[in-house]
Structure formats: structure tokens, C-alpha cells
Write an enzyme that holds these catalytic residues in place. Sequence first.
Site, PDB file in Angstrom:
ATOM      1  N   ASN A  11       0.910  -1.311  -0.024  1.00 44.53           N
ATOM      2  CA  ASN A  11       0.110  -0.387   0.201  1.00 44.53           C
ATOM      3  C   ASN A  11       0.365   1.337  -0.082  1.00 44.53           C
ATOM      4  O   ASN A  11       0.676   2.035  -0.806  1.00 44.53           O
ATOM      5  CB  ASN A  11      -0.788   0.196   1.281  1.00 44.53           C
ATOM      6  CG  ASN A  11      -1.655  -0.983   1.088  1.00 44.53           C
ATOM      7  OD1 ASN A  11      -2.816  -0.569   0.299  1.00 44.53           O
ATOM      8  ND2 ASN A  11      -1.955  -1.948   2.160  1.00 44.53           N
ATOM      9  N   ASP A  68       8.551   5.844   8.944  1.00 48.89           N
ATOM     10  CA  ASP A  68       7.619   5.493  10.001  1.00 48.89           C
ATOM     11  C   ASP A  68       6.610   6.280  10.073  1.00 48.89           C
ATOM     12  O   ASP A  68       7.119   8.100  10.129  1.00 48.89           O
ATOM     13  CB  ASP A  68       8.796   5.231  11.241  1.00 48.89           C
ATOM     14  CG  ASP A  68       7.720   4.207  11.702  1.00 48.89           C
ATOM     15  OD1 ASP A  68       7.921   3.226  11.298  1.00 48.89           O
ATOM     16  OD2 ASP A  68       8.032   4.646  12.757  1.00 48.89           O
ATOM     17  N   THR A  69       5.754   5.794  10.618  1.00 54.99           N
ATOM     18  CA  THR A  69       4.743   6.414  10.609  1.00 54.99           C
ATOM     19  C   THR A  69       3.911   6.189  12.318  1.00 54.99           C
ATOM     20  O   THR A  69       3.514   5.274  12.724  1.00 54.99           O
ATOM     21  CB  THR A  69       3.426   6.345   9.624  1.00 54.99           C
ATOM     22  OG1 THR A  69       4.221   6.486   8.591  1.00 54.99           O
ATOM     23  CG2 THR A  69       2.187   6.661   9.934  1.00 54.99           C
ATOM     24  N   PHE A 148      -5.303   1.651   4.046  1.00 51.47           N
ATOM     25  CA  PHE A 148      -4.898   0.307   4.906  1.00 51.47           C
ATOM     26  C   PHE A 148      -4.362   0.970   6.416  1.00 51.47           C
ATOM     27  O   PHE A 148      -4.682   2.409   6.380  1.00 51.47           O
ATOM     28  CB  PHE A 148      -3.524   0.059   4.313  1.00 51.47           C
ATOM     29  CG  PHE A 148      -2.261   0.525   4.407  1.00 51.47           C
ATOM     30  CD1 PHE A 148      -2.327   1.995   3.412  1.00 51.47           C
ATOM     31  CD2 PHE A 148      -1.143   1.027   5.509  1.00 51.47           C
ATOM     32  CE1 PHE A 148      -1.214   3.114   4.062  1.00 51.47           C
ATOM     33  CE2 PHE A 148      -0.569   2.114   5.734  1.00 51.47           C
ATOM     34  CZ  PHE A 148      -0.424   2.536   4.589  1.00 51.47           C
ATOM     35  N   TYR A 150      -5.075   2.105  10.221  1.00 52.17           N
ATOM     36  CA  TYR A 150      -6.205   3.607  10.253  1.00 52.17           C
ATOM     37  C   TYR A 150      -6.705   3.835   9.566  1.00 52.17           C
ATOM     38  O   TYR A 150      -7.525   4.926   9.746  1.00 52.17           O
ATOM     39  CB  TYR A 150      -5.478   4.071  11.496  1.00 52.17           C
ATOM     40  CG  TYR A 150      -4.625   3.281  12.554  1.00 52.17           C
ATOM     41  CD1 TYR A 150      -5.395   3.019  13.472  1.00 52.17           C
ATOM     42  CD2 TYR A 150      -3.333   3.213  12.403  1.00 52.17           C
ATOM     43  CE1 TYR A 150      -4.986   1.954  14.995  1.00 52.17           C
ATOM     44  CE2 TYR A 150      -2.487   2.228  13.377  1.00 52.17           C
ATOM     45  CZ  TYR A 150      -3.265   2.294  15.055  1.00 52.17           C
ATOM     46  OH  TYR A 150      -2.934   1.670  15.641  1.00 52.17           O
ATOM     47  N   ARG A 177       1.946  10.570   5.004  1.00 56.33           N
ATOM     48  CA  ARG A 177       2.783  10.462   3.901  1.00 56.33           C
ATOM     49  C   ARG A 177       3.588  11.072   2.389  1.00 56.33           C
ATOM     50  O   ARG A 177       4.407  11.712   2.003  1.00 56.33           O
ATOM     51  CB  ARG A 177       2.834   8.824   3.452  1.00 56.33           C
ATOM     52  CG  ARG A 177       3.894   7.919   2.697  1.00 56.33           C
ATOM     53  CD  ARG A 177       4.055   6.940   2.437  1.00 56.33           C
ATOM     54  NE  ARG A 177       3.630   5.902   3.836  1.00 56.33           N
ATOM     55  CZ  ARG A 177       2.512   5.612   4.633  1.00 56.33           C
ATOM     56  NH1 ARG A 177       1.290   6.528   3.782  1.00 56.33           N
ATOM     57  NH2 ARG A 177       2.251   5.208   5.960  1.00 56.33           N
TER      58      ARG A 177
HETATM   59  P1  IMP Z   1       4.585   1.729   9.972  1.00 54.06           P
HETATM   60  O1  IMP Z   1       4.831   3.002   9.403  1.00 54.06           O
HETATM   61  O2  IMP Z   1       4.657   1.087   9.068  1.00 54.06           O
HETATM   62  O3  IMP Z   1       5.519   1.115  10.649  1.00 54.06           O
HETATM   63  O4  IMP Z   1       3.267   2.057  10.513  1.00 54.06           O
HETATM   64  C1  IMP Z   1       2.431   2.055  11.720  1.00 54.06           C
HETATM   65  C2  IMP Z   1       1.508   1.688  11.627  1.00 54.06           C
HETATM   66  O5  IMP Z   1       0.551   2.733  11.765  1.00 54.06           O
HETATM   67  C3  IMP Z   1       0.817   0.716  11.270  1.00 54.06           C
HETATM   68  O6  IMP Z   1      -0.466   0.158  11.628  1.00 54.06           O
HETATM   69  C4  IMP Z   1       0.557   1.033   9.892  1.00 54.06           C
HETATM   70  O7  IMP Z   1      -1.178   0.336   9.382  1.00 54.06           O
HETATM   71  C5  IMP Z   1      -0.634   2.268  10.213  1.00 54.06           C
HETATM   72  N1  IMP Z   1      -0.274   2.969   9.294  1.00 54.06           N
HETATM   73  C6  IMP Z   1       0.676   3.647   8.611  1.00 54.06           C
HETATM   74  N2  IMP Z   1       0.481   4.453   7.494  1.00 54.06           N
HETATM   75  C7  IMP Z   1      -0.799   4.729   6.915  1.00 54.06           C
HETATM   76  C8  IMP Z   1      -1.916   5.333   6.740  1.00 54.06           C
HETATM   77  O8  IMP Z   1      -0.942   5.598   5.600  1.00 54.06           O
HETATM   78  N3  IMP Z   1      -2.740   5.095   7.237  1.00 54.06           N
HETATM   79  C9  IMP Z   1      -3.377   4.617   7.895  1.00 54.06           C
HETATM   80  N4  IMP Z   1      -2.827   3.770   8.717  1.00 54.06           N
HETATM   81  C10 IMP Z   1      -1.477   3.775   8.667  1.00 54.06           C
END
Ligand code: IMP
Length: 193
Positions: A11, A68-69, A148, A150, A177
Site C-alpha cells: 500500500n 515510519d508513521t 490500509f 487506520y 506520507r
Molecule cells: P509503519 O510506518 O509501517 O510502522 O506504520 C505504523 C502503523 O501505522 C501501522 O499499524 C500501519 O498500518 C499504520 N499506518 C501507517 N501509515 C498509515 C496510513 O497512511 N494510513 C493508516 N494507517 C497507517
Amino acid sequence: MELVFATHNLNKLNEVRLLLPKHINLLSLADIGCTDEIPETENTLEGNALIKANYVLTHFGYNCFADDTGLLVDALDGAPGVYSARYAGAKNNAQANIDKLLLELQHSSVRTAHFKTVIALLWQGKSHFFTGTVHGDITYEPRGTGGFGYDPVFKPDGYDKTFAELPMAVKNNISHRGNALKKLLEYLHLQAS
Ligand code: IMP
């Protein structure tokens, strides 16, 4: 020109690909032969993004970027934040994470939250960071089937739909992002498409 994005998340790859100029060939971890699950052991988004980017440079020899998010919910003092992926347990289980979030907020009328993305870029021997945010509200129930994580419970300010109900191009245009990526492209003197 090739750019490596240190992710296994299709995604995220699709979102980033849509924003990149057409002459950039975006490679994922799978494309460079990396099947490892890179451990995210830091307690900041910057730290975890850098771990992923460093891992690729050290083990595979590519300049690359990683993101990282976190979802920071005001009524929960910024939780789940850097722990967003494993909010409901060890695995990155989107449904379980959403269920837990809605449960934690069930008695709260304060629904404001924001996503924050940090991109770490390793380029010409140096690390660079680019941050993007988007503010909005956590809905009372999940809506939509796109996106994807949240996305089904996050409604960005100025819209009456969740990220999971909005087309990817619309999400990209305003998202955490997307905003971080636009800064990265600007740094590399590339035009977002
Ligand atoms: P990571 O950056 O992949 O570690 O994401 C951390 C958490 O945030 C994970 O549960 C991802 O599914 C969620 N996440 C990351 N980016 C998004 C987004 O753009 N929309 C919704 N959830 C996100």
C-alpha cells in the site's frame, strides 16, 4: 534513476509510486532481494525510519529511504504514536488495532488526532529527515474499504470521508506520507507527479 524504498508494505509502495515522476524506478525491499523483517526497536519515528534505511545500506549497499508513521490521538495523550503498528499486540493487525482504538475512545467526545510520517533518506553519505502530518478526527466506526492500517477510522479535516473512502490520489495529496514525500522530492530536485 532508481530509488529504493525500504518497505514490504505494498500500500505504501503504491501511494509513493503514484507521487513520483514517471522516470523514477522505485524499488521495494522485495525488488532488491531483501525478505528480512527489519526490527523497529527505537522509540521515535525518526529512529525507526533510520534503522530501516541503515539496514538496507549496510546489508544491500543501496542508498535508500524509509518511512515510519504514527497515529497520535489527543484524548490518549498521543498514543498509539510510535507504537501504532503493535497497538493491540505483537502483530501489525489493522483490525485489532482499530478495535482497540475505538474501545479506548468509546467514552470520549474529543476525537482529534494526527498522522505523522518521518522519512529518513540516506544519500551521498549523509542522512536527511522529512516530516509530514495530517490532522483530522477518529470516527465512531470504520468506514470504507480502501487504504490500509487506520485509514477506515481517520477522517481528515475538511473532508466528510475517511481515508479508506477517499481515492488514493486524494489521500496522497493531503496525507502525512504525501507531505513528507513532497519534501523529499523537493530535496532531490524532483517534481511530484
Ligand atoms: P509503519 O510506518 O509501517 O510502522 O506504520 C505504523 C502503523 O501505522 C501501522 O499499524 C500501519 O498500518 C499504520 N499506518 C501507517 N501509515 C498509515 C496510513 O497512511 N494510513 C493508516 N494507517 C497507517
